[in-house]
Design an enzyme around this catalytic site. Sequence first.
Site, PDB file in Angstrom:
ATOM      1  CG  HIS A   1      16.955   4.070 -15.994  1.00  0.00           C
ATOM      2  ND1 HIS A   1      17.567   3.256 -15.074  1.00  0.00           N
ATOM      3  CD2 HIS A   1      16.886   5.296 -15.416  1.00  0.00           C
ATOM      4  CE1 HIS A   1      17.841   3.946 -13.977  1.00  0.00           C
ATOM      5  NE2 HIS A   1      17.449   5.193 -14.161  1.00  0.00           N
TER       6      HIS A   1
ATOM      7  CB  SER B   1      19.518  -8.101 -46.230  1.00  0.00           C
ATOM      8  OG  SER B   1      19.137  -9.471 -46.341  1.00  0.00           O
TER       9      SER B   1
ATOM     10  CE  LYS C   1      17.775  -5.765 -42.145  1.00  0.00           C
ATOM     11  NZ  LYS C   1      17.622  -6.370 -40.854  1.00  0.00           N
TER      12      LYS C   1
ATOM     13  CD  GLU D   1      24.874  -3.535 -37.562  1.00  0.00           C
ATOM     14  OE1 GLU D   1      24.568  -4.639 -37.119  1.00  0.00           O
ATOM     15  OE2 GLU D   1      24.612  -3.167 -38.723  1.00  0.00           O
TER      16      GLU D   1
END
Length: 462
Positions: free
Chosen positions: A157, A278, A284, A291
């Site tokens: 979970h 970024s 970043k 991804e």
Amino acid sequence: MSDKPWGGRFDAPTNAFVEAFNASTHVDARMYAEDIAGSRAHAKMLTQQNILSEDDLAAILEGLDDVEAEIEAGTFEFTIALEDVHMNIEKRLTDKIGDAGKRLHTARSRNDQVATDTRLYLRKRTDELLTRIRSLQSVLVRLAEEHADTIMPGFTHLQTAQPVTLGHHLLAYVEMFERDAARFMDARNRMNQCPLGSAALAGTTFDIDRAFTANELGFDAPTGNSLDSVSDRDFIMELLASASICSVHLSRFSEELILWMSAQFSFIELPDAFCTGSSIMPQKKNPDMPELVRGKAGRIIGGLMSILTTMKSLPLAYNKDMQEDKEAIFDAFDNLEGCLRVFADMLPDMTVHKEELHKAASSGFATATDLADALVRANVPFRDAHEIVGKSVAYCIREGIELHQMPEAACLDIDARLGVDMVQALSVEACVAARDHVGGTAPNQVRLQCELWKKKLESEYA
Ligand code: ARG
């Protein structure tokens, strides 16, 4: 005369837009080598059966070599007026060698031709995918060996559950990729039958030798039913299903890497070479590769839906709908191959923050099950043990301490059967070491599994 090989019964030329809309060269040109290999085998068979002369065969083989060289040199011009790879190559051959070229299509149809080419092409691509899967598995086994003792929290979970070793976690993916490889091999075996000779749908009036062409092209046998041969696209559905499942596995792995690299987890850092920054936020470093790999699963699964829907309710035998069969599978294979490659290249350079992993495993009461097990060993029924440890955890949360820090008085207060020696013996190292059976997370077991995998993967390569 029309410029189309089938132009005889037509009076008017094809509508210009239809010509472009109908064409598949932009998709099927990549099967040129398989189309030529199929033609060589077919021509040899026709000659062996005295349907073609030796002179014609010699001209065809030489002409096909030339056409192949032109395609490889980039000088061959595919034209949409000739619709697909098959007619483009046949027309060029005929331009070069004349009548012999026009005889090549004897006892053949584009329907058995395209079925054969696609199987040959996908067989090659499946073998390449299998090699990629094997390489990724090897990378994971090496990493698992390196991290056989690296302790991290295991989750259910997405909540801290029990400590595991990172090696064990990585080997879970080796198992998944093994099943993926098995699915691809299974599909490959089933599709390795030769449709050539089925002609348009019913077979041919010529005395052909289908076993010869099958053998020539490395198929196990000719297919058994001509109608099925030209209308079957099960192999594409199976390969896309296999690719979809594999991409789902990769997406789960991606998701974990993305989570693990976030500041909130800080378990790992992926190498600069596989991340981007970024354009506005200077701090970043984004895990773009996992991804993107996670995202690719969407289009690959879309490809599976596409072929299933295309084939659903199609009457036998060939229907033009089936020209839509290649785009999705080619796209899926290209992308899956890319995903497997990027993971195999990226993972060896991943930084693992062992201290963070250890810290995370040591908080969140990951050792609670082991405390319950200790009570059970002292003859406390498991359900009572569960209750006692539950109360202990609640106490620790109130006090802001971990289980192994509980004072004796607190233990006795919760239950006389809860010994302070039991809580003091708790450690994440002891937790993982104790799970020392086949499939368990103990470092011993991880090392053992790594040995087994190395042997297996070596033999796969051999
Ligand atoms: N380009 C076609 C395809 O990919 C080849 C087979 C065409 N056969 C036909 N009878 N029109 O399916």
